[in-house]
Design an enzyme around this catalytic site. Sequence first.
Site, PDB file in Angstrom:
ATOM      1  CB  ILE A 128      -0.927   0.038   1.231  1.00  0.00           C
ATOM      2  CG1 ILE A 128      -1.709  -1.272   1.372  1.00  0.00           C
ATOM      3  CG2 ILE A 128      -1.894   1.215   1.135  1.00  0.00           C
ATOM      4  CD1 ILE A 128      -2.529  -1.372   2.650  1.00  0.00           C
ATOM      5  CG  ASP A 129       2.173   2.646  -3.334  1.00  0.00           C
ATOM      6  OD1 ASP A 129       3.079   1.976  -2.797  1.00  0.00           O
ATOM      7  OD2 ASP A 129       1.745   2.422  -4.483  1.00  0.00           O
TER       8      ASP A 129
END
Length: 251
Positions: A128-129
């Site tokens: 997850i960015d």
Amino acid sequence: MSLNRIIPLLLLEENKLVKTKKFSEPKYIGDPKNTIKLFNEMNCSEIMIIDIEKTKKNKNIEFNFIESIISEAFMPVSYGGGIKNLNDINELIKIGCEKISINYKSDDHEFIEKAVSTFGSSTIIVSIDIKKIGSDIFCFDYISKITKKEKLNDKIKELNKCGVGEYLINFVDKDGLMSGFDRETIGEILKLTNSQITFCGGASSYDDLYETILTGATSLAAGSLFIYQSLDSGVLINYPDGNEYTKILEA
């Protein structure tokens, strides 16, 4: 004793090793096979490889190329990039990948559930960015380069229900800057799940790794720190050894 994890994260584009800043401006670094060989010599314990163009350009995974890289590695290798279905995961495991990192497809919770139930929670990493705006942590779409309205805590809450065993959290605004880990935010994120979390973005020095481990993180990844001698300097592959290595892993 459970040892901490210190992981070089290598980025691929067009089968070449690159490094980015804030997820932009990919800069050519070198040949991934030779880089893996150097990390072998340094007794690196684990490596993550992410292909940053496969999903963005809707390209298929080049399994033969990935296998040729992994065949050089004496350590466990995780791979992410271009994963479209369960067969892709199966093929990656067959050629030697220990863990599979899924980013864009993580919005498909049914797919994540099937991946976890088929291959095991210890095999599937959800990447997850994130971007922090004020006191809130938002998810970031690396393809459109748009910060989503979805908050990280909501995304992880739903993914926890899918049985995800590990997360890779990438700090977009820290990427490639070697400005130090955001320890305060890391502390907040650690409260969101009991699953393993690897944090990436901002590592500035071996001391920075050590100090961040002391705040409660048990798994850290870095790109620039293990690629450059210092920010904007020439390439110098490096990894903690001797007393430095023991100090970080046993903190």
